[in-house]
Structures are given as C-alpha cells and as structure tokens.
Write a protein that holds these residues in place. Sequence first.
Motif, PDB file in Angstrom:
ATOM      1  N   ASP A  67      -6.627  -2.244  13.122  1.00  0.00           N
ATOM      2  CA  ASP A  67      -5.567  -1.250  13.309  1.00  0.00           C
ATOM      3  C   ASP A  67      -4.437  -1.483  12.303  1.00  0.00           C
ATOM      4  O   ASP A  67      -4.232  -2.601  11.838  1.00  0.00           O
ATOM      5  CB  ASP A  67      -4.932  -1.417  14.709  1.00  0.00           C
ATOM      6  N   THR A  68      -3.727  -0.414  11.996  1.00  0.00           N
ATOM      7  CA  THR A  68      -2.485  -0.577  11.218  1.00  0.00           C
ATOM      8  C   THR A  68      -1.393   0.183  11.975  1.00  0.00           C
ATOM      9  O   THR A  68      -1.676   1.154  12.672  1.00  0.00           O
ATOM     10  CB  THR A  68      -2.603   0.002   9.790  1.00  0.00           C
ATOM     11  N   LEU A  69      -0.188  -0.301  11.836  1.00  0.00           N
ATOM     12  CA  LEU A  69       0.911   0.305  12.572  1.00  0.00           C
ATOM     13  C   LEU A  69       1.613   1.309  11.666  1.00  0.00           C
ATOM     14  O   LEU A  69       1.900   1.006  10.505  1.00  0.00           O
ATOM     15  CB  LEU A  69       1.871  -0.810  12.994  1.00  0.00           C
ATOM     16  N   ASP A  70       1.868   2.495  12.197  1.00  0.00           N
ATOM     17  CA  ASP A  70       2.561   3.514  11.413  1.00  0.00           C
ATOM     18  C   ASP A  70       4.001   3.617  11.930  1.00  0.00           C
ATOM     19  O   ASP A  70       4.232   4.062  13.049  1.00  0.00           O
ATOM     20  CB  ASP A  70       1.823   4.849  11.568  1.00  0.00           C
ATOM     21  N   LEU A  71       4.943   3.177  11.116  1.00  0.00           N
ATOM     22  CA  LEU A  71       6.350   3.178  11.549  1.00  0.00           C
ATOM     23  C   LEU A  71       7.124   4.357  10.964  1.00  0.00           C
ATOM     24  O   LEU A  71       8.348   4.400  11.042  1.00  0.00           O
ATOM     25  CB  LEU A  71       7.027   1.861  11.137  1.00  0.00           C
ATOM     26  N   SER A 186      -1.598  -9.729   4.317  1.00  0.00           N
ATOM     27  CA  SER A 186      -2.488  -8.758   4.989  1.00  0.00           C
ATOM     28  C   SER A 186      -1.871  -8.348   6.324  1.00  0.00           C
ATOM     29  O   SER A 186      -1.875  -7.171   6.696  1.00  0.00           O
ATOM     30  CB  SER A 186      -3.895  -9.340   5.184  1.00  0.00           C
ATOM     31  N   LYS A 187      -1.292  -9.318   7.039  1.00  0.00           N
ATOM     32  CA  LYS A 187      -0.693  -9.000   8.347  1.00  0.00           C
ATOM     33  C   LYS A 187       0.580  -8.162   8.176  1.00  0.00           C
ATOM     34  O   LYS A 187       0.862  -7.269   8.966  1.00  0.00           O
ATOM     35  CB  LYS A 187      -0.370 -10.300   9.105  1.00  0.00           C
ATOM     36  N   LYS A 188       1.345  -8.480   7.147  1.00  0.00           N
ATOM     37  CA  LYS A 188       2.595  -7.731   6.921  1.00  0.00           C
ATOM     38  C   LYS A 188       2.283  -6.282   6.541  1.00  0.00           C
ATOM     39  O   LYS A 188       2.953  -5.355   6.988  1.00  0.00           O
ATOM     40  CB  LYS A 188       3.418  -8.382   5.798  1.00  0.00           C
ATOM     41  N   ILE A 189       1.275  -6.094   5.697  1.00  0.00           N
ATOM     42  CA  ILE A 189       0.920  -4.733   5.262  1.00  0.00           C
ATOM     43  C   ILE A 189       0.392  -3.945   6.469  1.00  0.00           C
ATOM     44  O   ILE A 189       0.784  -2.804   6.702  1.00  0.00           O
ATOM     45  CB  ILE A 189      -0.092  -4.784   4.093  1.00  0.00           C
ATOM     46  N   ALA A 190      -0.442  -4.605   7.299  1.00  0.00           N
ATOM     47  CA  ALA A 190      -0.986  -3.918   8.481  1.00  0.00           C
ATOM     48  C   ALA A 190       0.115  -3.559   9.473  1.00  0.00           C
ATOM     49  O   ALA A 190      -0.001  -2.581  10.204  1.00  0.00           O
ATOM     50  CB  ALA A 190      -2.042  -4.793   9.148  1.00  0.00           C
TER      51      ALA A 190
END
Length: 435
Positions: A67-71, A186-190
């Motif tokens: 998943d990726t978070l959309d802010l 990778s975690k920061k981008i996601a």
Amino acid sequence: MRILDIIENKKNKKELSKEEIQFFIKGYTSGEITDYQAAALIMAMYLNGMSNKETADLTIAMAYSGDTLDLSSLNEIIVDKHSTGGVGDKVSLILLPIISSLGVPVAKMSGRGLGFTGGTVDKLQSIPGYNTNLTTEEFIKQVKEIGISMISQTLNLAPADKKIYALRDSIACVDSISLIASSIMSKKIASGAQKILIDVTVGSGAFMKNIKDAKKLASEIIEIGKLANRETLCVLTNMDEPLGYAVGNNLEVIEAINFLKGEVMPEDLKKVVLELGAYMIKLAGKGENLENSKQAMLESINNKKAYNKFLELVKHQGGDTSYIENVENFEKAKFMKPIYSEKSGNIAKINAEEIGKLANFLGAGREKMEDKIDDAVGIVLSTKVGRKVQKDDVIAYIYANDMNKLELASEKIKDIIKITEDPVRKNKMILDVIM
Ligand code: URA
C-alpha cells in the motif's frame, strides 16, 4: 526472466536493470522467489555494492510493493521526519507538537523499537489509552482537524522492505549503506510525504559509528530523494551518548512532557529539536530563516502552545491526559536506585549502545518483534559527557522491577560511565547538514 540469471549477473558485478530489480522484488514479496535465492542476491548486492541507479530502482520497487498513503487531500506540503535510530531519542514526541503548534501539519507514522534503539510508537503506547492504530481515514481527518496525528504503520507499507530487512538481519547484511538508504527511503516514499527530513544519527548508539559512513549514507539518501522526486535533507546528529537524560518508555515520555512544559530542557536534546524543527519548517515553506524558526519554537514552548498541542493530540487519540498533566501518574518501577560516582573527575564517555543494552536488560526494549516491553523500567542519567563530578555525586538512577537485575545493572553502569581526570569537551550535537 529468471531469478537465477539475476543472481548470476550480480555475482559477476554487472549492474542490474530496473526490470531485473522489479522482477526480484515482485517475486520475493509474493513468495515465488525463495528466501535462499533472495539471500544469495542480497549477499551479492552487499559484497559487490550497488550503483546509485540500482539503489534508486530497488527503493522505488520496495516503496510500491504494497500500500501507499495518499496525503494529497490535505492540500498542504507534508514533511516527514525519520531518525536512523538512537538511545533516549524522544525527539519526535517533542518536535512534532511544537511545529504543529506553529502551523506545520504533521502526519506521522512511526515504528517500534528493535535491538538497543527505542521506537516512537512504543513511547506513545506507554500513555494509557493512546491509540496508535487509526484507520487511514481517521488519520487524515485528524490532521485536517487539529494539524497533527502520530500513529503506527497500520497500512501494509513497503512489505518487500519488511521481508528483506528481516532477511538481512539473519544473514549479517544489515550494515550496508546502500541497503539501509533504500530501506529507509522506501518506507518514506510509501508513506506519502512530499518532503523528507532524515536525522542521520552518528556514534556508538547509532547504525553509523563514524562521520564518514554517516555522510555516505546521507548522500545516498539525498540521491534517492532526487531520483524519486522528493526533496530530502539530512541532518547528522550526535548519538555517542544517550540523548537527554532518560532511557526507557515512561521515563522518556516524562522527559518529553517536561520539555514541552518548558520545565527541563536538556541542552543536547534542545539543540537537536531546534535544528531539526527549523529545517522542517523551512521544508514546509513556513519559514526560511532558521534562527527565526528556532525562536518561534522556543516561544511556542514558553506560551504553552506546543504543550497544549501535545495534550490535544493525546486527547484525540484516546490517551488519558491526566498523565500528561501530572506525570506522577505514570506507573513507577518497583525499585529505584541512585548510582554514586566512585571518584571525582570529568565525564569522558557514556556509551549510548551500552546504555541502550542495559535498559533492554532491565526490560525496556525488545530483541524480537513479539517481545513485551516493561514501560516503567530504564535509566535516568544525572550527568553528561564533559561535566565535572565529585566522588559520591549521583550520576544515574536505575529503575527496575526485578531486584537481581537492579543489582547487576547498578554494577554495570559504573563501567559504562567513564570518568577521567583530563578535561573533556561536551559533545557537538549538529555534525553536518546535507541537502
Ligand atoms: N532503519 C531502517 O528502516 N532500515 C535499515 O536498513 C536500517 C535502519
């Protein structure tokens, strides 16, 4: 494409293509590629090194493996902050309410502690009732409403990194600068932030033991940020001795609350909080001048805006604010023992890794992810490197729930806090800024 050929290529020092890296990450995340094949490839990457392009391709592939978070619905620049780990590192607990009180929105997902380093989520969970497991909708709604939310990683963010990190841990491949840079980024981008501030810790209590490696890690992180189109800035901070005085969950939360109340602000912690905060404000486009931002941060402590923002955060996430208002409410360890200096002199060294391990021995940390933490135990130092002490001065307090552990820790800490007759300079906290 076959994983065997990809391993063969990396074994023979060929640069892997983006497609090969994507094939590996997809196959390993889904379980089609086995642990032993992944271990062989990771070891080849470790031994033969990675080009900047390979590191960036690996990062992006891991970032989009789940998943990726959309802010974007927040309609503001979101700046994420991440520390490469430390002992006594309660910076996020202090810094994020401060900048939120100054109008910088904070949407922060944090991790748990592992090994001798602590994690922000564990510290937040030591506040009774505080819920770190909001849904994405609740998380975003709260940021819109009060300008801050701090939760754990509830989404399935960068699952490839999770698997590869565990694998690296079991095959002695954690300490590769390229692999660390890609894992963090990778975690920061996601997690959806447009801008990223990384606190690269340096010293005995950090992954990077010396400034040369820390600079290398920072430049790889910056390079990945550029290729991923995320403005990234690294501040190199000292982690040779524990940050502030307290190590252990309740003890650190209490230190953070006292800091936000403006009651006790350890000098080293204050330097790091102000420097990182000023850069976050700048990245968020809310203040170019670093000194002015530092003044504004201090002002928000003086006028209680930062403290009130922390109270609001705790209240919105279900935490019992009576603990914040009166820190005496936090559960106490059964035993508390002062440690007295055996001689007069100057404090030469307080090895952060050793203190972190000692706090873990008392029960303050975990070796495995499933381990339970004892929030009440830990260590509170009463001195810092560079200070003078007299014989019989208190140099630390040990908090324990087990008498045997208390006695063993009381002996051990005297070896860790080194005293010399020679003059000693206090540690410089901000070692470099790389952008
Ligand atoms: N922190 C991470 O997230 N990954 C690493 O590889 C090291 C530190």
